[in-house]
Design an enzyme around this catalytic site. Sequence first.
Site, PDB file in Angstrom:
ATOM      1  N   CYS A 134       1.039  55.509 160.944  1.00  0.00           N
ATOM      2  CA  CYS A 134       0.968  54.884 162.345  1.00  0.00           C
ATOM      3  C   CYS A 134      -0.228  55.250 163.159  1.00  0.00           C
ATOM      4  O   CYS A 134      -0.879  54.193 163.833  1.00  0.00           O
ATOM      5  CB  CYS A 134       2.313  55.398 162.949  1.00  0.00           C
ATOM      6  SG  CYS A 134       2.564  54.629 164.600  1.00  0.00           S
ATOM      7  N   CYS A 148      10.086  57.637 165.708  1.00  0.00           N
ATOM      8  CA  CYS A 148      10.238  57.203 166.949  1.00  0.00           C
ATOM      9  C   CYS A 148      11.232  55.933 166.840  1.00  0.00           C
ATOM     10  O   CYS A 148      11.791  55.682 167.800  1.00  0.00           O
ATOM     11  CB  CYS A 148       8.926  56.700 167.686  1.00  0.00           C
ATOM     12  SG  CYS A 148       8.167  55.428 166.837  1.00  0.00           S
TER      13      CYS A 148
END
Length: 376
Positions: free
Chosen positions: A104, A201
Site C-alpha cells: 500500500c 485497515c
Amino acid sequence: MKDREKRVLVGMSGGIDSSATCIMLQEKGYEVVGVTMRTWDIASQFTTPGQEEPNFVLEAKALAERLGIEHHVADVREEFRQVIVKYFIDEYMRGRTPNPCVMCNPLFKERILCEWADKTNCAYIATGHYCRMEERNGNRYILTGDDSTKDQSYFLWKLPQEILRRMMFPLGGMTKVEVREYLASKGFEAKAKGGESMEICFIDKDYRDFLKEHCPDIDEKIGPGWFVDSKGLKLGQHKGFAYYTIGQRKGLEIALGKPAYVLKINPAKNTVMLGDAEQLKTEYMLVEDINAADINEILTCPELSVRIRYRSKPIPCTATLLDDGRMMVHFSVEASAITPGQSAVFYDGNRVLGGGFIAFQNEVKKIVSGMTQQTL
C-alpha cells in the site's frame, strides 16, 4: 524558503499520529495541507444514522478546521479495491500470505500523497510513521524509530528514492507515550486518549470471512483438500489452502494427539503440510523482488540482519545474489516459520538497506546444494 518549500502535505487519518504530525509541522513554521484518503468503508466507522462519511474522515476534517489548515478528501475506494484488495485476495489464492501495508505504501498511499502534493503546490509529504530518515552516499535511507514497540520501518522498504526524497517523519524520534503527552499538552486531551488503528485497515474481522465475502466462489475454486505430513501421508481434510498460513497452529480443526503447525502450502495440489515446531526451523531463506538503494550494501554488510515479519527481532545473516535475481539468505541462527508473501527486510543496525518478498521455499535445498558444490 520559497512558498512551495514551506508547504507540506500530511496524510491525515484522523488519528493520534497524523494529528500530532500536523501540529508539529505547524510549530516548525510549515504551511500544512491535509489530505484524508477514503480507501475502504467499514460499518463500525459509521456510528450515526444517515452518516455519509466514516468517522475518521469527520475527525480529520474537524482537526483541520481547528488548526486552520487546508484539507481535502481523496475518495480512492475503487482504486484501492482494484490495487490493494485485489493483491490481498490474489496472494491468498496463490497460497501465499500477503503484506498489504508494504504494498500500500509505494503503490497507493505515498503515491497518491505525491500526486496531491503536486496538485496543492507542496514540496514535501509527511506521515505519522514511527521511523526516521538519513542521507548517505546520495541516497535516502529509512531508519528505525526511537520507539521500538512502534517502529514501522519494516513496512517502508519498497518506497522508491523519488518518494523518500519528499518525505518527512516528524514522530520518528518520539515514543507513542510522548506523542500522546504532546497532543494533550496542546489542548487535544480527548484525541491523545484515542485508540490504536487496525493493522489491516480494510479488515475488521477474520481474514477468512473477508475472503469468503469478497471472493464468494472461493470454495468452488479451491474446495477441500488434504492435510499431509512431511512424507506426503494424508492426515485428514482441510477447508482449502487459502485459509491457512505458515506457522499456524490454532484453528486447524484436526486432532493429531500433539500440537501441529502448518509447514508448507502447495496450492497446485491443494495440500497443507503439518508437522511439529522443530520442522518449521531453517538456516536458509529464498527472497525475490528485491528493492534496495544499493544492493551491494546487502551483499557485503558485515553486520547484516533481516526481519521476516513485523515486530520480529532482526536475525543476523548473510545474503547471496543468485543469477536469476533472487537472493539466498543464510541465517546465523535458525529462523522459524518462513512465510511466502511476507517481507524480508534487511538492516545494517538501525538502517534499512532494502527488502524483498519471501518466495516459495521449494528450491532452497537444491540451490544451497549447488552453491556448496561451487565453493568446494
